[in-house]
Design a protein around this motif. Structure first.
Motif, PDB file in Angstrom:
ATOM      1  N   SER A  46      -1.312  -2.197  -3.609  1.00 28.45           N
ATOM      2  CA  SER A  46      -1.032  -0.861  -3.095  1.00 28.45           C
ATOM      3  C   SER A  46      -2.019  -0.511  -1.983  1.00 28.45           C
ATOM      4  O   SER A  46      -3.237  -0.568  -2.175  1.00 28.45           O
ATOM      5  CB  SER A  46      -1.126   0.167  -4.222  1.00 28.45           C
ATOM      6  OG  SER A  46      -0.829   1.469  -3.744  1.00 28.45           O
ATOM      7  N   TYR A  64      -2.567   2.170   1.766  1.00 30.82           N
ATOM      8  CA  TYR A  64      -2.156   3.431   2.376  1.00 30.82           C
ATOM      9  C   TYR A  64      -2.199   3.296   3.897  1.00 30.82           C
ATOM     10  O   TYR A  64      -3.110   2.691   4.459  1.00 30.82           O
ATOM     11  CB  TYR A  64      -3.065   4.572   1.938  1.00 30.82           C
ATOM     12  CG  TYR A  64      -2.800   5.032   0.522  1.00 30.82           C
ATOM     13  CD1 TYR A  64      -1.892   6.049   0.266  1.00 30.82           C
ATOM     14  CD2 TYR A  64      -3.435   4.416  -0.548  1.00 30.82           C
ATOM     15  CE1 TYR A  64      -1.629   6.458  -1.031  1.00 30.82           C
ATOM     16  CE2 TYR A  64      -3.186   4.817  -1.853  1.00 30.82           C
ATOM     17  CZ  TYR A  64      -2.277   5.840  -2.092  1.00 30.82           C
ATOM     18  OH  TYR A  64      -2.009   6.235  -3.372  1.00 30.82           O
ATOM     19  N   THR A  65      -1.177   3.864   4.542  1.00 28.28           N
ATOM     20  CA  THR A  65      -1.106   3.860   5.998  1.00 28.28           C
ATOM     21  C   THR A  65      -1.882   5.054   6.543  1.00 28.28           C
ATOM     22  O   THR A  65      -2.400   5.884   5.786  1.00 28.28           O
ATOM     23  CB  THR A  65       0.359   3.926   6.456  1.00 28.28           C
ATOM     24  OG1 THR A  65       0.962   5.118   5.916  1.00 28.28           O
ATOM     25  CG2 THR A  65       1.125   2.722   5.935  1.00 28.28           C
ATOM     26  N   ASN A  66      -1.949   5.164   7.884  1.00 30.13           N
ATOM     27  CA  ASN A  66      -2.727   6.255   8.478  1.00 30.13           C
ATOM     28  C   ASN A  66      -2.052   7.620   8.349  1.00 30.13           C
ATOM     29  O   ASN A  66      -2.646   8.643   8.684  1.00 30.13           O
ATOM     30  CB  ASN A  66      -3.041   5.963   9.947  1.00 30.13           C
ATOM     31  CG  ASN A  66      -1.784   5.897  10.798  1.00 30.13           C
ATOM     32  OD1 ASN A  66      -0.668   6.074  10.316  1.00 30.13           O
ATOM     33  ND2 ASN A  66      -1.961   5.637  12.080  1.00 30.13           N
ATOM     34  N   ASN A  95      -0.989   8.488   5.303  1.00 28.81           N
ATOM     35  CA  ASN A  95      -1.180   8.697   3.854  1.00 28.81           C
ATOM     36  C   ASN A  95       0.061   8.380   3.027  1.00 28.81           C
ATOM     37  O   ASN A  95       0.329   9.032   2.013  1.00 28.81           O
ATOM     38  CB  ASN A  95      -1.636  10.140   3.579  1.00 28.81           C
ATOM     39  CG  ASN A  95      -2.992  10.443   4.159  1.00 28.81           C
ATOM     40  OD1 ASN A  95      -3.894   9.603   4.121  1.00 28.81           O
ATOM     41  ND2 ASN A  95      -3.146  11.635   4.732  1.00 28.81           N
ATOM     42  N   GLN A  96       0.803   7.382   3.440  1.00 27.46           N
ATOM     43  CA  GLN A  96       1.952   6.914   2.671  1.00 27.46           C
ATOM     44  C   GLN A  96       1.556   5.649   1.906  1.00 27.46           C
ATOM     45  O   GLN A  96       0.935   4.747   2.453  1.00 27.46           O
ATOM     46  CB  GLN A  96       3.138   6.619   3.589  1.00 27.46           C
ATOM     47  CG  GLN A  96       3.766   7.845   4.226  1.00 27.46           C
ATOM     48  CD  GLN A  96       4.524   8.702   3.243  1.00 27.46           C
ATOM     49  OE1 GLN A  96       4.978   8.228   2.204  1.00 27.46           O
ATOM     50  NE2 GLN A  96       4.666   9.979   3.562  1.00 27.46           N
ATOM     51  N   SER A  97       1.937   5.596   0.628  1.00 32.94           N
ATOM     52  CA  SER A  97       1.627   4.436  -0.200  1.00 32.94           C
ATOM     53  C   SER A  97       2.658   3.327   0.033  1.00 32.94           C
ATOM     54  O   SER A  97       3.864   3.581   0.065  1.00 32.94           O
ATOM     55  CB  SER A  97       1.629   4.833  -1.682  1.00 32.94           C
ATOM     56  OG  SER A  97       1.412   3.699  -2.501  1.00 32.94           O
ATOM     57  N   LEU A 153      -6.175  -3.455   3.254  1.00 34.12           N
ATOM     58  CA  LEU A 153      -6.269  -1.995   3.354  1.00 34.12           C
ATOM     59  C   LEU A 153      -6.709  -1.574   4.748  1.00 34.12           C
ATOM     60  O   LEU A 153      -6.152  -0.646   5.343  1.00 34.12           O
ATOM     61  CB  LEU A 153      -7.254  -1.471   2.311  1.00 34.12           C
ATOM     62  CG  LEU A 153      -6.778  -1.451   0.855  1.00 34.12           C
ATOM     63  CD1 LEU A 153      -7.948  -1.176  -0.075  1.00 34.12           C
ATOM     64  CD2 LEU A 153      -5.704  -0.404   0.656  1.00 34.12           C
ATOM     65  N   ALA A 188      -4.310   0.602   7.382  1.00 29.04           N
ATOM     66  CA  ALA A 188      -4.770   1.958   7.658  1.00 29.04           C
ATOM     67  C   ALA A 188      -4.683   2.308   9.137  1.00 29.04           C
ATOM     68  O   ALA A 188      -4.814   3.479   9.507  1.00 29.04           O
ATOM     69  CB  ALA A 188      -6.205   2.126   7.169  1.00 29.04           C
ATOM     70  N   THR A 226       3.521   4.564   8.916  1.00 26.85           N
ATOM     71  CA  THR A 226       4.542   3.980   8.044  1.00 26.85           C
ATOM     72  C   THR A 226       5.844   3.713   8.796  1.00 26.85           C
ATOM     73  O   THR A 226       6.496   2.691   8.582  1.00 26.85           O
ATOM     74  CB  THR A 226       4.823   4.902   6.847  1.00 26.85           C
ATOM     75  OG1 THR A 226       3.585   5.275   6.240  1.00 26.85           O
ATOM     76  CG2 THR A 226       5.683   4.191   5.807  1.00 26.85           C
ATOM     77  N   TYR A 233       8.272   0.236   0.156  1.00 16.28           N
ATOM     78  CA  TYR A 233       7.905   1.617   0.450  1.00 16.28           C
ATOM     79  C   TYR A 233       8.079   2.484  -0.795  1.00 16.28           C
ATOM     80  O   TYR A 233       8.829   2.150  -1.714  1.00 16.28           O
ATOM     81  CB  TYR A 233       8.759   2.164   1.588  1.00 16.28           C
ATOM     82  CG  TYR A 233       8.622   1.395   2.874  1.00 16.28           C
ATOM     83  CD1 TYR A 233       7.582   1.665   3.756  1.00 16.28           C
ATOM     84  CD2 TYR A 233       9.517   0.390   3.216  1.00 16.28           C
ATOM     85  CE1 TYR A 233       7.448   0.954   4.949  1.00 16.28           C
ATOM     86  CE2 TYR A 233       9.388  -0.327   4.393  1.00 16.28           C
ATOM     87  CZ  TYR A 233       8.354  -0.034   5.243  1.00 16.28           C
ATOM     88  OH  TYR A 233       8.219  -0.737   6.409  1.00 16.28           O
ATOM     89  N   SER A 234       7.400   3.617  -0.803  1.00 20.11           N
ATOM     90  CA  SER A 234       7.503   4.537  -1.933  1.00 20.11           C
ATOM     91  C   SER A 234       8.890   5.170  -1.967  1.00 20.11           C
ATOM     92  O   SER A 234       9.531   5.351  -0.917  1.00 20.11           O
ATOM     93  CB  SER A 234       6.437   5.628  -1.819  1.00 20.11           C
ATOM     94  OG  SER A 234       6.694   6.459  -0.696  1.00 20.11           O
TER      95      SER A 234
END
Length: 298
Positions: A85, A87-89, A91-93, A137, A141, A145, A185-186
């Motif tokens: 897991s 996170y992108t810049n 803030n999406q997981s 990570l 970051a 997304t 993707y979430s």
């Protein structure tokens, strides 16, 4: 006297068997084989490392029960990390699956066996995992997304560069390739993307409907204008034709009138030319008289 002799005789073969068994065990533990894909190190009494250089492929000898052998695979290997897991810049997981293809140079074997983690190869994966996770990570970051699919090649190259540098610097591991094998993707992000796509499709559909209606209106306007222009042209043509015809008739009448005035004999000629065979008559008080004297010559 005979019974004790039989006991001693029966015990001799058992002792020889035990000695033979001990010899076999000692011989079996006196050598070991290193496979072509491995290299090895030897420790004395489980502690002191007694090999100065890694032992490569072949048969090697050791002191039974006093020396321990640790093997490490040095051929090309694949380390797979699933469900990582990040996170992108924005803030999406995102859950990733990453495969790291690497190999261990001979110069790094003893360092990994005895100076990284516990002695032996029992925790090599646990040693690599935090580094791969941290570099992945850091790479993700830097991206949004929505741009992951378009920037996938750049992200993979960035991760390879980051992971390769870190594993080489920390452990002397040579990274051959890093493959981004899966991106998940979430559910919230997937739902938002689907909603955005639907809204965009609806907007395009509505815009196309407006354009179609506009085109149909323009076509009707063009058709009406053309029909009106055609009617105007037709009326103008008919008017011009009538004027031309009237002018021609007036000109003909004027020509005939001028001829009659300048040449009295033309009256007789004109009457004969237009006679239909019936004697023209005039009804008067003294009877019917012919209007043209056919027997009189000019």
């Amino acid at each position: 006297m005979s019974q004790p002799l039989r006991r001693v005789g029966s015990q001799l073969p058992v002792g020889k068997l035990a000695i033979a068994l001990i010899v076999v065990i000692l011989l079996y533990n006196s050598f070991f084989v290193v496979k072509p894909s491995d290299e090895a190190g030897v420790r004395w009494l489980g502690g002191t490392v007694i090999t100065k250089q890694p032992l490569d492929t072949g048969l090697h000898f050791k002191v039974p029960f006093l020396e321990d052998v640790d093997r490490l695979q040095t051929s090309r290997s694949v380390y797979t990390l699933n469900n990582l897991s990040v996170y992108t810049n924005d803030n999406q997981s995102v859950e990733l699956s990453i495969s790291v293809i690497y190999e261990i140079p001979s110069a790094s074997v003893l360092n990994l066996l005895y100076h990284v983690g516990r002695s032996g190869n029992v925790d090599i994966d646990d040693t690599i995992l935090p580094v791969v996770r941290d570099r992945a990570l850091a790479a993700f970051a830097q991206y949004n997304t929505l741009n992951i699919s378009d920037e996938r090649a750049k992200i993979s190259a960035k991760m390879k560069s980051e992971i390769s540098e870190a594993l080489r610097r920390l452990f002397g591991i040579q990274v051959i390739d890093v493959q981004l094998t899966g991106i998940k993707y979430s559910p919230v992000f997937v739902a938002s993307v689907e909603a955005a796509v639907k809204a965009k499709a609806d907007a395009v559909r509505a815009q196309n409907t407006v354009l179609q209606k506009k085109y149909e209106g323009e076509q009707k306007t063009v058709t009406a204008t053309a029909e009106a222009q055609a009617r105007i042209a037709q009326a103008k043509g008919e008017a011009e034709s009538t004027i031309l015809e009237a002018n021609a008739q007036a000109k003909a009448i004027k020509t005939v009138g001028d001829a009659l005035r300048t040449n009295p004999q033309y009256v007789r000629y004109y009457g004969i030319k237009h006679w239909n065979g019936v004697m023209p008559q005039v009804v008067g008080g003294k009877g019917t008289l012919p209007m043209i004297d056919l027997g009189k010559n000019p």
